[in-house]
Design a protein around this motif. Structure first.
Motif, PDB file in Angstrom:
ATOM      1  N   VAL A  92       0.829  -1.203   0.000  1.00 31.46           N
ATOM      2  CA  VAL A  92       0.000   0.000   0.000  1.00 31.46           C
ATOM      3  C   VAL A  92       0.867   1.258   0.000  1.00 31.46           C
ATOM      4  O   VAL A  92       2.053   1.220   0.343  1.00 31.46           O
ATOM      5  N   GLY A  93       0.259   2.377  -0.367  1.00 25.03           N
ATOM      6  CA  GLY A  93       0.972   3.642  -0.391  1.00 25.03           C
ATOM      7  C   GLY A  93       1.225   4.197   0.997  1.00 25.03           C
ATOM      8  O   GLY A  93       0.459   3.957   1.930  1.00 25.03           O
ATOM      9  N   THR A  94       2.309   4.945   1.112  1.00 20.93           N
ATOM     10  CA  THR A  94       2.623   5.664   2.356  1.00 20.93           C
ATOM     11  C   THR A  94       2.919   7.111   1.998  1.00 20.93           C
ATOM     12  O   THR A  94       4.075   7.543   2.031  1.00 20.93           O
ATOM     13  N   VAL A 127       4.900  -9.797   4.527  1.00 18.25           N
ATOM     14  CA  VAL A 127       6.117  -9.137   4.042  1.00 18.25           C
ATOM     15  C   VAL A 127       5.801  -7.698   3.666  1.00 18.25           C
ATOM     16  O   VAL A 127       4.981  -7.441   2.784  1.00 18.25           O
ATOM     17  N   GLY A 128       6.457  -6.775   4.315  1.00 15.64           N
ATOM     18  CA  GLY A 128       6.279  -5.367   3.968  1.00 15.64           C
ATOM     19  C   GLY A 128       7.139  -4.984   2.790  1.00 15.64           C
ATOM     20  O   GLY A 128       8.343  -5.271   2.763  1.00 15.64           O
ATOM     21  N   LYS A 129       6.535  -4.360   1.792  1.00 15.14           N
ATOM     22  CA  LYS A 129       7.285  -3.788   0.677  1.00 15.14           C
ATOM     23  C   LYS A 129       7.142  -2.276   0.633  1.00 15.14           C
ATOM     24  O   LYS A 129       7.941  -1.588  -0.007  1.00 15.14           O
ATOM     25  N   SER A 130       6.141  -1.742   1.305  1.00 11.93           N
ATOM     26  CA  SER A 130       5.907  -0.303   1.303  1.00 11.93           C
ATOM     27  C   SER A 130       7.088   0.426   1.938  1.00 11.93           C
ATOM     28  O   SER A 130       7.772  -0.112   2.817  1.00 11.93           O
ATOM     29  N   THR A 131       7.332   1.658   1.478  1.00  9.24           N
ATOM     30  CA  THR A 131       8.389   2.484   2.055  1.00  9.24           C
ATOM     31  C   THR A 131       7.868   3.095   3.350  1.00  9.24           C
ATOM     32  O   THR A 131       6.873   3.819   3.352  1.00  9.24           O
ATOM     33  N   VAL A 132       8.555   2.790   4.457  1.00  8.71           N
ATOM     34  CA  VAL A 132       8.059   3.190   5.773  1.00  8.71           C
ATOM     35  C   VAL A 132       9.180   3.784   6.620  1.00  8.71           C
ATOM     36  O   VAL A 132      10.359   3.531   6.377  1.00  8.71           O
ATOM     37  N   PRO A 133       8.829   4.559   7.647  1.00  6.35           N
ATOM     38  CA  PRO A 133       9.840   5.078   8.573  1.00  6.35           C
ATOM     39  C   PRO A 133      10.465   3.949   9.389  1.00  6.35           C
ATOM     40  O   PRO A 133       9.810   2.940   9.682  1.00  6.35           O
ATOM     41  N   ALA A 134      11.732   4.109   9.743  1.00  2.00           N
ATOM     42  CA  ALA A 134      12.408   3.122  10.576  1.00  2.00           C
ATOM     43  C   ALA A 134      11.635   2.925  11.870  1.00  2.00           C
ATOM     44  O   ALA A 134      11.208   3.887  12.509  1.00  2.00           O
ATOM     45  N   GLY A 135      11.450   1.680  12.238  1.00  5.91           N
ATOM     46  CA  GLY A 135      10.700   1.340  13.444  1.00  5.91           C
ATOM     47  C   GLY A 135       9.321   0.799  13.152  1.00  5.91           C
ATOM     48  O   GLY A 135       8.692   0.185  14.025  1.00  5.91           O
ATOM     49  N   CYS A 274       7.882   9.198  -5.041  1.00 10.73           N
ATOM     50  CA  CYS A 274       8.853   8.581  -4.121  1.00 10.73           C
ATOM     51  C   CYS A 274       9.871   9.573  -3.584  1.00 10.73           C
ATOM     52  O   CYS A 274       9.858   9.893  -2.397  1.00 10.73           O
ATOM     53  N   LEU A 275      10.777  10.058  -4.438  1.00  7.60           N
ATOM     54  CA  LEU A 275      11.890  10.847  -3.933  1.00  7.60           C
ATOM     55  C   LEU A 275      11.463  12.045  -3.087  1.00  7.60           C
ATOM     56  O   LEU A 275      11.956  12.206  -1.957  1.00  7.60           O
ATOM     57  N   ASP A 341       2.739   7.701 -16.587  1.00  2.00           N
ATOM     58  CA  ASP A 341       1.665   8.698 -16.576  1.00  2.00           C
ATOM     59  C   ASP A 341       1.509   9.303 -15.186  1.00  2.00           C
ATOM     60  O   ASP A 341       0.498   9.911 -14.869  1.00  2.00           O
ATOM     61  N   ASP A 342       2.546   9.141 -14.358  1.00  2.00           N
ATOM     62  CA  ASP A 342       2.530   9.618 -12.975  1.00  2.00           C
ATOM     63  C   ASP A 342       2.796  11.125 -12.946  1.00  2.00           C
ATOM     64  O   ASP A 342       3.851  11.590 -13.399  1.00  2.00           O
ATOM     65  N   ILE A 343       1.863  11.894 -12.417  1.00  2.00           N
ATOM     66  CA  ILE A 343       2.026  13.347 -12.356  1.00  2.00           C
ATOM     67  C   ILE A 343       2.257  13.839 -10.937  1.00  2.00           C
ATOM     68  O   ILE A 343       2.269  15.053 -10.691  1.00  2.00           O
ATOM     69  N   ARG A 344       2.462  12.921  -9.994  1.00  2.00           N
ATOM     70  CA  ARG A 344       2.688  13.343  -8.616  1.00  2.00           C
ATOM     71  C   ARG A 344       3.952  14.188  -8.522  1.00  2.00           C
ATOM     72  O   ARG A 344       5.005  13.793  -8.985  1.00  2.00           O
ATOM     73  N   ASP A 345       3.821  15.364  -7.917  1.00  2.24           N
ATOM     74  CA  ASP A 345       4.942  16.280  -7.727  1.00  2.24           C
ATOM     75  C   ASP A 345       5.697  16.504  -9.038  1.00  2.24           C
ATOM     76  O   ASP A 345       6.924  16.530  -9.073  1.00  2.24           O
ATOM     77  N   SER A 346       4.960  16.679 -10.121  1.00  2.00           N
ATOM     78  CA  SER A 346       5.563  16.829 -11.440  1.00  2.00           C
ATOM     79  C   SER A 346       6.189  18.212 -11.621  1.00  2.00           C
ATOM     80  O   SER A 346       5.489  19.227 -11.531  1.00  2.00           O
ATOM     81  N   PRO A 347       7.495  18.279 -11.892  1.00  2.00           N
ATOM     82  CA  PRO A 347       8.107  19.580 -12.172  1.00  2.00           C
ATOM     83  C   PRO A 347       7.465  20.277 -13.359  1.00  2.00           C
ATOM     84  O   PRO A 347       7.269  21.499 -13.343  1.00  2.00           O
TER      85      PRO A 347
END
Length: 449
Positions: A92-94, A127-135, A274-275, A341-347
């Motif tokens: 899932v998204g984070t 199994v977690g694959k989502s990008t998450v904070p440490a802990g 992501c970034l 086609d991802d426009i998230r935070d598109s410069p």
């Protein structure tokens, strides 16, 4: 699962079927597993079950249909249909929280709630694959120990590049397996090795580590890549005031094996889902842990990146005589990167909005992202191709480095514009070719080209 030295894995569930989850589900079925994708969004589940990927990713839709036809792949909104899986991937998204720069873990929590309510079978692996904070993984492991003690946890961060996600899933450049200490960790490792046996046999390096390190690998990787991009864009700012050429500078730096040429492409900067949000979440988590000073530099990495967008708008304004009101601007690009086609935070879209807000008439074109851009920014104008976008334009901005745009015939495009002026916001156009066709060419960090 059977008891033995190598756990048997035949059925996999993938919880969350957005970009990461849909790709992972399709690729796991391509590897021969029986896979069920679970999502709370009925429309998304129906779209995937019908053979249509609700986003653009080269090669994915063909694999989706192939594996649906094989009977190995299905999609549902029912967690109960996933309860019998041997391995459950959390995909899932984070996103960034609306009230801070921290990661929003609500969707992860909801996914775990749904899985636990369905009653995952004893011996299965989450199994977690989502990008998450440490802990996060340690907290989840504690929750599983309390609520489902016969279910184990592993952490396997994703490293997908949009536009290359199928390749990165089937043939990853490395596998990071985060597992707990002891027999349970050994069992989790062996299960994950069974899942990824094809890639491991082909020589993919495997790093086995603890939960915290596995979480930090993804955060650190994105922080490093963002830093490298912002570094060369900071050098572009210096080149602009010294008369240097950032492209030549990048080439010279790239010959140093310690540095390398990749991610030293200067321009309008990075974006996507992501970034930007990951470096902000990394800083926020470090602050919570009392180590904010260690990654304080990421604030400047973020600031440099955002300044590039403003600089393109400023340069366009300068070239249009200091006032863009009523002037026609063509923007080549809406997605944050090509083959997506991802426009998230598109410069590209940020620049388009800055100029529109200043009074310009802005028309955007993109090979894949126009539907998403139109929904997010209905106030902008859109065109199906570069020629239509550039009709009577006073300036053309190249902001997403699609091959379609790099390969444009500048002589043909010149026939459509009012004034042949181009800003190459990605430093990837053939300068000589554009100038030979009569264009005035400008780029960030290249005042003397």
């Amino acid at each position: 699962m059977t008891v033995g030295t190598v756990p048997e894995v035949t059925r996999i569930s993938v919880i969350g079927t957005g970009y990461l989850g849909a790709t992972h589900a399709v690729c796991m079925s391509e590897l021969g597993f029986s896979v069920v994708g679970v999502d709370v969004d009925q429309a998304k589940a129906d779209s995937l079950a019908g053979g249509t990927v609700p986003f653009f990713e080269p090669g994915l839709e063909e694999l989706l249909r192939k594996n649906l036809d094989s009977g190995r792949l299905s999609f549902t909104t029912s967690f109960a249909e996933a309860a019998d899986a041997d391995v459950h991937f959390l995909c899932v998204g984070t996103p960034q929280r609306p009230d801070s720069q921290a990661a929003d873990l609500r969707y992860l929590d909801a996914a775990v709630d749904g899985l636990l309510a369905a009653g995952p079978k004893a011996g299965s692996l989450v199994v977690g694959k989502s990008t998450v904070p440490a802990g996060t993984a340690a907290a989840l492991a504690g929750r599983l120990a309390a609520q489902a003690p016969m279910v184990r946890l592993g952490w396997n961060p994703e490293f997908l590049r949009e536009g290359f996600a199928v390749e990165d899933t089937l043939r990853p450049d490395r596998l990071v397996l985060g597992v707990p200490a002891g027999a349970g960790g050994h069992r989790a490792e062996e299960t994950l090795r069974a899942v990824y046996a094809t890639a491991i046999t082909a020589g993919t390096p495997v790093v086995v580590t603890d939960f915290a390190t596995a979480e930090l690998v993804k955060a650190a990787a994105n922080a490093f890549l963002a830093t490298k991009i912002s570094f060369i864009n900071a050098m572009a700012e210096i080149c602009e005031v010294t008369g240097g050429d950032v492209q030549t500078l990048s080439t010279a730096l790239g010959y140093d094996a310690r540095i390398g040429r990749r991610f030293l492409g200067s321009g309008v900067g990075f974006g996507g889902g992501c970034l930007p949000k990951d470096i902000r979440a990394f800083r926020a988590r470090a602050e919570e842990l009392g180590a904010g000073r260690a990654v304080g530099f990421l604030a400047e990495v973020d600031a440099i990146n955002l300044r590039r967008r403003t600089r393109v708008a400023e340069l366009a304004t300068e070239l249009l005589g200091g006032d863009v009101a009523g002037r026609r601007v063509a923007v080549l690009g809406a997605a944050f990167k090509p083959n997506s086609d991802d426009i998230r935070d598109s410069p590209a879209l940020d620049v388009a909005e800055l100029l529109r807000e200043a009074g310009a008439v802005v028309t955007v074109t993109d090979p894949a992202a126009i539907p998403n851009a139109r929904r997010r920014h209905p106030e902008l104008r859109y065109a199906d191709n570069a020629a239509s976008a550039a009709a009577d334009a006073d300036i053309v901005l190249h902001l997403t480095e699609w091959a379609d745009f790099r390969e444009i015939d500048p002589a043909a495009l010149r026939a459509h514009v009012r004034t042949p002026v181009v800003i190459d916001g990605r430093n990837t156009l053939d300068i000589a070719r554009w100038r030979a066709a009569g264009w005035t060419y400008h780029a960030l960090g290249r005042p003397n080209v």
